[in-house]
Write an enzyme that holds these catalytic residues in place. Structure first.
Site, PDB file in Angstrom:
ATOM      1  N   ARG A  35       0.822  -1.217   0.000  1.00 35.27           N
ATOM      2  CA  ARG A  35       0.000   0.000   0.000  1.00 35.27           C
ATOM      3  C   ARG A  35       0.856   1.268   0.000  1.00 35.27           C
ATOM      4  O   ARG A  35       0.443   2.287  -0.554  1.00 35.27           O
ATOM      5  CB  ARG A  35      -0.936  -0.006   1.203  1.00 35.27           C
ATOM      6  CG  ARG A  35      -2.100  -0.965   1.005  1.00 35.27           C
ATOM      7  CD  ARG A  35      -3.036  -0.994   2.180  1.00 35.27           C
ATOM      8  NE  ARG A  35      -4.286  -1.639   1.801  1.00 35.27           N
ATOM      9  CZ  ARG A  35      -5.253  -1.925   2.655  1.00 35.27           C
ATOM     10  NH1 ARG A  35      -5.112  -1.643   3.937  1.00 35.27           N
ATOM     11  NH2 ARG A  35      -6.357  -2.507   2.231  1.00 35.27           N
ATOM     12  N   LYS A 199     -15.820 -18.498   3.464  1.00 37.09           N
ATOM     13  CA  LYS A 199     -17.276 -18.376   3.621  1.00 37.09           C
ATOM     14  C   LYS A 199     -18.022 -18.023   2.338  1.00 37.09           C
ATOM     15  O   LYS A 199     -17.689 -17.051   1.667  1.00 37.09           O
ATOM     16  CB  LYS A 199     -17.571 -17.299   4.652  1.00 37.09           C
ATOM     17  CG  LYS A 199     -17.240 -17.734   6.052  1.00 37.09           C
ATOM     18  CD  LYS A 199     -17.701 -16.686   7.014  1.00 37.09           C
ATOM     19  CE  LYS A 199     -17.439 -17.116   8.441  1.00 37.09           C
ATOM     20  NZ  LYS A 199     -17.457 -15.945   9.329  1.00 37.09           N
ATOM     21  N   GLY A 348      -6.403  -9.035   0.264  1.00 33.77           N
ATOM     22  CA  GLY A 348      -6.163  -9.850   1.447  1.00 33.77           C
ATOM     23  C   GLY A 348      -5.363 -11.128   1.261  1.00 33.77           C
ATOM     24  O   GLY A 348      -4.199 -11.103   0.863  1.00 33.77           O
ATOM     25  N   GLY A 371     -11.601  -5.221   1.338  1.00 36.20           N
ATOM     26  CA  GLY A 371     -13.041  -4.977   1.276  1.00 36.20           C
ATOM     27  C   GLY A 371     -13.426  -4.130   0.072  1.00 36.20           C
ATOM     28  O   GLY A 371     -14.458  -4.375  -0.563  1.00 36.20           O
TER      29      GLY A 371
HETATM   30  C1  3PG Z   1      -8.697  -2.336   4.610  1.00 35.35           C
HETATM   31  O1  3PG Z   1      -7.677  -2.773   5.160  1.00 35.35           O
HETATM   32  O2  3PG Z   1      -9.507  -3.065   4.012  1.00 35.35           O
HETATM   33  C2  3PG Z   1      -8.913  -0.854   4.594  1.00 35.35           C
HETATM   34  O3  3PG Z   1      -7.795  -0.175   5.044  1.00 35.35           O
HETATM   35  C3  3PG Z   1     -10.147  -0.474   5.360  1.00 35.35           C
HETATM   36  O4  3PG Z   1     -10.004  -0.797   6.703  1.00 35.35           O
HETATM   37  P1  3PG Z   1     -11.286  -1.059   7.606  1.00 35.35           P
HETATM   38  O5  3PG Z   1     -11.871  -2.375   7.192  1.00 35.35           O
HETATM   39  O6  3PG Z   1     -10.776  -1.042   9.029  1.00 35.35           O
HETATM   40  O7  3PG Z   1     -12.256   0.072   7.355  1.00 35.35           O
END
Ligand code: 3PG
Length: 391
Positions: A35, A199, A348, A371
């Protein structure tokens, strides 16, 4: 949307929202800099064009308290090294405090200041105007380059966008939207999506949206076992979401042969790397749990991928953190690396898996969004992007 190249930044104070929410080890060392590296093109462009660059980001979930272990200090250090110039860290517990104001007042063109974790303020995640105004008061215009946070509507992205105009997109947001957007809306075909992870429940909207777009959808990981149950197979002690079996059935009916499921499974007696294991076809026997896709499935999936021109991958095929159950994930990663195709890794665990296999630089694009990339693949509008100024 307007981008950073559409505005004159020379001599301007530019507030830049990045996603510096990076993983730290117990000693506070950053363990994945993707990032930070992703944010550099925008920061460098602004420096080179004489802007006064004020960076901000959240880290973790400090819930409105100044949690010291979630300070952005390690990010300031890493950025200073990568940019080859000092990034002044304004360590205010209230984010926009005396340190920040002083640092900004002393800036020359091309200087860089980093504010403290925006989530040290409880207003941030509630998108309360007072904090948005404080942030906005530091600058003349706003650049949002935090793709990873674009699915949140918080002060430091959506709130400031409505106050500081123009609010423009940075290069990272532009790049993410280009790769992910083209993949789902305008792909070079065949388009194959690979979904894994534990999931079904968390991937329903993604599966539904992708089934409308893809030529093939490959399923792996723990979520496959809920589909097994939907096929009438036994699943032993594997991960299972009983409430979603009917749903999985419906998806199987609708998808026809677009949807590929494992035909064999590496099963183990318990959830441990050295557990007794075997490969089974079809049903998973009593007392055994599925932890990886089997060798026939690997061949089936490689075959499904071989002509692909665009591939989107989210979620591992098995428990890749355990070497004995990492083969499915690693082999799929290698298959992608060998393809003459646009390969996009979304978020992720799959990013961690690709990096663990040492294949990160063989992929066309590794998303900085977890997310956010999921919501993008669900076809949702991301509020952080929607709030930016139109061209
Ligand atoms: C992430 O890691 O998906 C983003 O930085 C958002 O973080 P958060 O899910 O804590 O809002």
């Amino acid at each position: 949307k307007l981008t950073v190249e559409d505005v004159d930044v020379k001599g301007k104070k530019v507030l830049v929202r990045c996603d510096f929410n990076v993983p730290l080890d117990a000693d506070g060392n950053i363990t994945d800099e993707n990032r930070i590296v992703g944010a550099l093109p925008t920061i460098k462009y602004l420096i080179d064009n004489g802007a006064r660059v004020i960076l901000c980001s959240h880290m973790g979930k400090p819930k409105g308290e100044p949690v010291p272990s979630l300070s952005l200090a390690p990010v300031a250090k890493s950025l200073s090294e990568k940019l080859g110039k000092e990034v002044v860290f304004a360590a205010d517990d209230n984010v926009v405090g005396d340190n920040a104001k002083k640092a900004v007042a002393e800036m020359n063109d091309g200087d860089v200041v980093l504010l403290q974790n925006t989530r040290y303020r409880k207003e941030e995640t509630k998108n309360e105007e007072a904090f948005s105004k404080e942030l906005a008061s530091l600058a003349d215009l706003f650049v949002n380059d935090a793709f990873g946070t674009a699915h949140r509507a918080h002060c430091s992205n959506v709130g400031v966008s409505s106050i500081l105009k123009p609010a423009v997109a940075g290069y990272l947001i532009e790049k993410e939207i280009n790769f992910l957007g083209n993949a789902v809306n305008n792909p070079v075909r065949p388009l194959v999506a690979i979904l894994g992870g534990s999931k079904v429940s968390s991937k329903i909207s993604v599966i539904e949206n992708l089934l409308k777009k893809v030529d093939k959808l490959i399923i792996g990981g723990g979520m496959a076992y809920t589909f097994f149950a939907a096929q009438g197979k036994t699943t032993g002690t594997s991960l299972l979401e009983p409430d979603y079996i009917d749903y999985a059935k419906k998806m199987l009916d609708e998808a026809g042969d677009k949807l590929l499921l494992p035909v064999d499974t590496v099963v183990a007696k318990e959830f441990a790397n050295d557990a007794e294991s075997q490969v089974v076809e079809g049903n998973i026997p009593d007392g055994w749990m599925g932890l990886d896709i089997g060798p026939k499935t690997i061949e089936l999936y490689k075959d499904a991928l071989k002509d692909a021109k665009t591939v989107v991958w989210n979620g591992p095929m098995g428990v890749f953190e355990m070497p004995n159950f990492a083969k499915g994930t690693n082999t799929i990663a290698q298959a992608l690396a060998d393809l003459d195709a646009t390969t996009i890794i979304g978020g992720g665990d799959s990013v961690a898996a690709v990096n663990q296999a040492g294949l990160g630089d063989k992929m066309s694009h590794i998303s900085t969004g977890g997310g956010a990339s999921m919501e993008f693949l669900e076809g949702k509008e991301l509020p952080g992007i929607a709030a930016l100024t139109d061209k």
